[in-house]
Design a protein around this motif. Structure first.
Motif, PDB file in Angstrom:
ATOM      1  N   TRP A   1       0.827  -1.210   0.000  1.00  0.00           N
ATOM      2  CA  TRP A   1       0.000   0.000   0.000  1.00  0.00           C
ATOM      3  C   TRP A   1       0.861   1.260   0.000  1.00  0.00           C
ATOM      4  O   TRP A   1       0.479   2.266  -0.593  1.00  0.00           O
ATOM      5  N   GLN A   2       2.038   1.190   0.636  1.00  0.00           N
ATOM      6  CA  GLN A   2       2.949   2.330   0.598  1.00  0.00           C
ATOM      7  C   GLN A   2       3.498   2.544  -0.804  1.00  0.00           C
ATOM      8  O   GLN A   2       3.587   3.679  -1.284  1.00  0.00           O
ATOM      9  N   GLN A   3       3.873   1.456  -1.460  1.00  0.00           N
ATOM     10  CA  GLN A   3       4.405   1.574  -2.816  1.00  0.00           C
ATOM     11  C   GLN A   3       3.353   2.131  -3.760  1.00  0.00           C
ATOM     12  O   GLN A   3       3.675   2.910  -4.663  1.00  0.00           O
ATOM     13  N   ASP A   4       2.095   1.761  -3.553  1.00  0.00           N
ATOM     14  CA  ASP A   4       1.021   2.306  -4.383  1.00  0.00           C
ATOM     15  C   ASP A   4       0.934   3.824  -4.238  1.00  0.00           C
ATOM     16  O   ASP A   4       0.723   4.552  -5.224  1.00  0.00           O
ATOM     17  N   ILE A   5       1.102   4.314  -2.998  1.00  0.00           N
ATOM     18  CA  ILE A   5       1.056   5.760  -2.765  1.00  0.00           C
ATOM     19  C   ILE A   5       2.252   6.442  -3.410  1.00  0.00           C
ATOM     20  O   ILE A   5       2.117   7.500  -4.052  1.00  0.00           O
ATOM     21  N   VAL A   6       3.438   5.854  -3.262  1.00  0.00           N
ATOM     22  CA  VAL A   6       4.640   6.426  -3.867  1.00  0.00           C
ATOM     23  C   VAL A   6       4.511   6.448  -5.393  1.00  0.00           C
ATOM     24  O   VAL A   6       4.877   7.433  -6.046  1.00  0.00           O
ATOM     25  N   ASP A   7       3.968   5.370  -5.962  1.00  0.00           N
ATOM     26  CA  ASP A   7       3.790   5.323  -7.421  1.00  0.00           C
ATOM     27  C   ASP A   7       2.822   6.409  -7.904  1.00  0.00           C
ATOM     28  O   ASP A   7       2.965   6.937  -9.002  1.00  0.00           O
ATOM     29  N   ALA A   8       1.829   6.721  -7.064  1.00  0.00           N
ATOM     30  CA  ALA A   8       0.852   7.747  -7.437  1.00  0.00           C
ATOM     31  C   ALA A   8       1.359   9.153  -7.180  1.00  0.00           C
ATOM     32  O   ALA A   8       0.920  10.111  -7.840  1.00  0.00           O
ATOM     33  N   HIS A   9       2.287   9.306  -6.241  1.00  0.00           N
ATOM     34  CA  HIS A   9       2.807  10.631  -5.867  1.00  0.00           C
ATOM     35  C   HIS A   9       4.335  10.572  -5.754  1.00  0.00           C
ATOM     36  O   HIS A   9       4.902  10.860  -4.693  1.00  0.00           O
TER      37      HIS A   9
ATOM     38  N   TRP B   1       6.779  12.452  -6.933  1.00  0.00           N
ATOM     39  CA  TRP B   1       7.523  13.674  -6.681  1.00  0.00           C
ATOM     40  C   TRP B   1       7.456  14.096  -5.220  1.00  0.00           C
ATOM     41  O   TRP B   1       8.423  14.630  -4.669  1.00  0.00           O
ATOM     42  N   GLU B   2       6.332  13.870  -4.556  1.00  0.00           N
ATOM     43  CA  GLU B   2       6.251  14.206  -3.133  1.00  0.00           C
ATOM     44  C   GLU B   2       7.185  13.322  -2.313  1.00  0.00           C
ATOM     45  O   GLU B   2       7.802  13.776  -1.345  1.00  0.00           O
ATOM     46  N   PHE B   3       7.294  12.061  -2.695  1.00  0.00           N
ATOM     47  CA  PHE B   3       8.217  11.155  -2.008  1.00  0.00           C
ATOM     48  C   PHE B   3       9.660  11.596  -2.226  1.00  0.00           C
ATOM     49  O   PHE B   3      10.445  11.668  -1.270  1.00  0.00           O
ATOM     50  N   ILE B   4      10.011  11.909  -3.482  1.00  0.00           N
ATOM     51  CA  ILE B   4      11.365  12.391  -3.775  1.00  0.00           C
ATOM     52  C   ILE B   4      11.649  13.676  -3.002  1.00  0.00           C
ATOM     53  O   ILE B   4      12.741  13.858  -2.433  1.00  0.00           O
ATOM     54  N   ARG B   5      10.669  14.560  -2.974  1.00  0.00           N
ATOM     55  CA  ARG B   5      10.842  15.832  -2.259  1.00  0.00           C
ATOM     56  C   ARG B   5      11.112  15.602  -0.771  1.00  0.00           C
ATOM     57  O   ARG B   5      11.978  16.251  -0.176  1.00  0.00           O
ATOM     58  N   GLY B   6      10.387  14.656  -0.174  1.00  0.00           N
ATOM     59  CA  GLY B   6      10.621  14.354   1.229  1.00  0.00           C
ATOM     60  C   GLY B   6      12.019  13.809   1.474  1.00  0.00           C
ATOM     61  O   GLY B   6      12.685  14.185   2.451  1.00  0.00           O
ATOM     62  N   LEU B   7      12.492  12.945   0.590  1.00  0.00           N
ATOM     63  CA  LEU B   7      13.838  12.400   0.744  1.00  0.00           C
ATOM     64  C   LEU B   7      14.903  13.485   0.571  1.00  0.00           C
ATOM     65  O   LEU B   7      15.873  13.552   1.336  1.00  0.00           O
ATOM     66  N   ILE B   8      14.735  14.343  -0.436  1.00  0.00           N
ATOM     67  CA  ILE B   8      15.701  15.430  -0.642  1.00  0.00           C
ATOM     68  C   ILE B   8      15.674  16.389   0.538  1.00  0.00           C
ATOM     69  O   ILE B   8      16.724  16.855   1.010  1.00  0.00           O
ATOM     70  N   HIS B   9      14.489  16.705   1.051  1.00  0.00           N
ATOM     71  CA  HIS B   9      14.393  17.623   2.187  1.00  0.00           C
ATOM     72  C   HIS B   9      15.002  17.038   3.453  1.00  0.00           C
ATOM     73  O   HIS B   9      15.365  17.786   4.362  1.00  0.00           O
ATOM     74  N   SER B  10      15.126  15.727   3.522  1.00  0.00           N
ATOM     75  CA  SER B  10      15.723  15.121   4.708  1.00  0.00           C
ATOM     76  C   SER B  10      17.223  14.895   4.515  1.00  0.00           C
ATOM     77  O   SER B  10      18.044  15.492   5.213  1.00  0.00           O
ATOM     78  N   ASP B  11      17.576  14.060   3.560  1.00  0.00           N
ATOM     79  CA  ASP B  11      18.980  13.675   3.393  1.00  0.00           C
ATOM     80  C   ASP B  11      19.565  14.112   2.056  1.00  0.00           C
ATOM     81  O   ASP B  11      20.520  13.506   1.571  1.00  0.00           O
ATOM     82  N   GLY B  12      18.990  15.144   1.453  1.00  0.00           N
ATOM     83  CA  GLY B  12      19.502  15.602   0.172  1.00  0.00           C
ATOM     84  C   GLY B  12      19.806  17.081   0.178  1.00  0.00           C
ATOM     85  O   GLY B  12      19.612  17.781   1.169  1.00  0.00           O
ATOM     86  N   CYS B  13      20.267  17.578  -0.959  1.00  0.00           N
ATOM     87  CA  CYS B  13      20.557  19.012  -1.086  1.00  0.00           C
ATOM     88  C   CYS B  13      20.664  19.373  -2.563  1.00  0.00           C
ATOM     89  O   CYS B  13      20.848  18.504  -3.425  1.00  0.00           O
ATOM     90  N   ARG B  14      20.535  20.658  -2.819  1.00  0.00           N
ATOM     91  CA  ARG B  14      20.784  21.216  -4.155  1.00  0.00           C
ATOM     92  C   ARG B  14      21.978  22.136  -4.012  1.00  0.00           C
ATOM     93  O   ARG B  14      21.970  23.053  -3.184  1.00  0.00           O
ATOM     94  N   VAL B  15      23.023  21.903  -4.785  1.00  0.00           N
ATOM     95  CA  VAL B  15      24.252  22.679  -4.657  1.00  0.00           C
ATOM     96  C   VAL B  15      24.616  23.275  -6.020  1.00  0.00           C
ATOM     97  O   VAL B  15      24.110  22.858  -7.058  1.00  0.00           O
ATOM     98  N   ILE B  16      25.506  24.242  -5.983  1.00  0.00           N
ATOM     99  CA  ILE B  16      26.044  24.848  -7.202  1.00  0.00           C
ATOM    100  C   ILE B  16      27.497  24.429  -7.335  1.00  0.00           C
ATOM    101  O   ILE B  16      28.331  24.789  -6.503  1.00  0.00           O
TER     102      ILE B  16
END
Length: 252
Positions: free
Chosen positions: A157-165, A167-182
């Motif tokens: 059921w979690q994978q179904d939610i991730v498959d449907a959304h 970008w929100e899952f990716i955003r949560g991962l980037i906001h926790s353990d990710g970054c955007r750098v130059i």
């Protein structure tokens, strides 16, 4: 403040079956305001207050908020058991990103709308925290020890939610353990040394399972990535960075 006509229009969209997230995106009204208006018209009683979507076998009111919170939890979250079977979900958010702290608080409140969400200040960060008996139902990845020392596998059921959304899952991962750098480099053009700058995204995690979840979701949305080393994922190609900028963006 929103006028009466704005409220009526938002509630009418909800009556047509649109989710709170969809209405928020369509109207520009915050999800917190929309949720508050709906609850005033349809008060949630004590029985509903403790209802868990998983225990009640019903869909989430806002699955995109869950996908985002799942990403945050897998990166910087933990669940601990307290007294009388109550669990505490804590997401560590750096003080440098107040917008991220607000987004985390909002997502947590959306998932447990009748439970208090509060913030505990620590040196350099805040723990966005909420108490509920149902966090292990909502995050079955909970277990003893560190996440990278145990198997992290999404339930169907979690994978179904991730498959449907995704970008929100990716955003949560980037906001926790990710970054955007130059990043920058220099090139010699017509005898002149010039500096060139280009953005890229990084995601770092010690869990091979969480890294695989991140990269498989990137594949789903067409983002090209490379493994910089055993625990780092890099997104540097221009088209892929543009996709990430459109859907994720830097922390704020």
């Amino acid at each position: 403040m929103y006028d009466l006509e704005t409220r009526k229009r938002a509630l009418a969209l909800l009556d047509r079956g649109l989710s709170q997230n969809s209405v928020s995106k369509q109207t520009g009204i915050s999800r917190a305001a929309i949720r508050s208006w709906r609850q005033r018209l349809e008060p949630i009683g004590r029985g509903r207050a403790s209802e868990c979507p998983r225990c009640a076998s019903r869909p989430f009111d806002d699955p995109s908020a869950y996908a985002y919170l799942l990403g945050l939890y897998l990166g910087d979250g933990c669940i601990s058991q307290g007294k009388r079977g109550v669990y505490s979900l804590r997401i560590a958010c750096a003080d440098a990103w107040p917008g991220l702290i607000d987004a985390c608080s909002e997502a947590m409140q959306v998932i447990r709308p009748n439970n208090k969400v509060f913030r505990v200040q620590r040196q350099g960060c805040q723990y966005v925290t909420c108490l509920s008996k149902h966090w292990p139902c909502l995050f079955p990845q909970h277990g003893p020890g560190k996440k990278h020392d145990r198997t992290i596998e999404p339930a169907e059921w979690q994978q179904d939610i991730v498959d449907a959304h995704p970008w929100e899952f990716i955003r949560g991962l980037i906001h926790s353990d990710g970054c955007r750098v130059i990043n920058w480099t220099t090139r010699t053009v017509r005898g002149e040394r010039r500096r060139y700058e280009y953005p890229r995204y990084f995601f770092t995690n010690l869990s091979a399972d969480i890294l695989d979840l991140f990269t498989s979701t990137l594949d789903q949305v067409g983002v090209e990535w490379k493994r910089a080393n055993g625990k780092n994922i890099s997104v540097a190609r221009r088209a892929s960075v543009a996709l990430m900028d459109a859907h994720v963006g830097p922390k704020y």
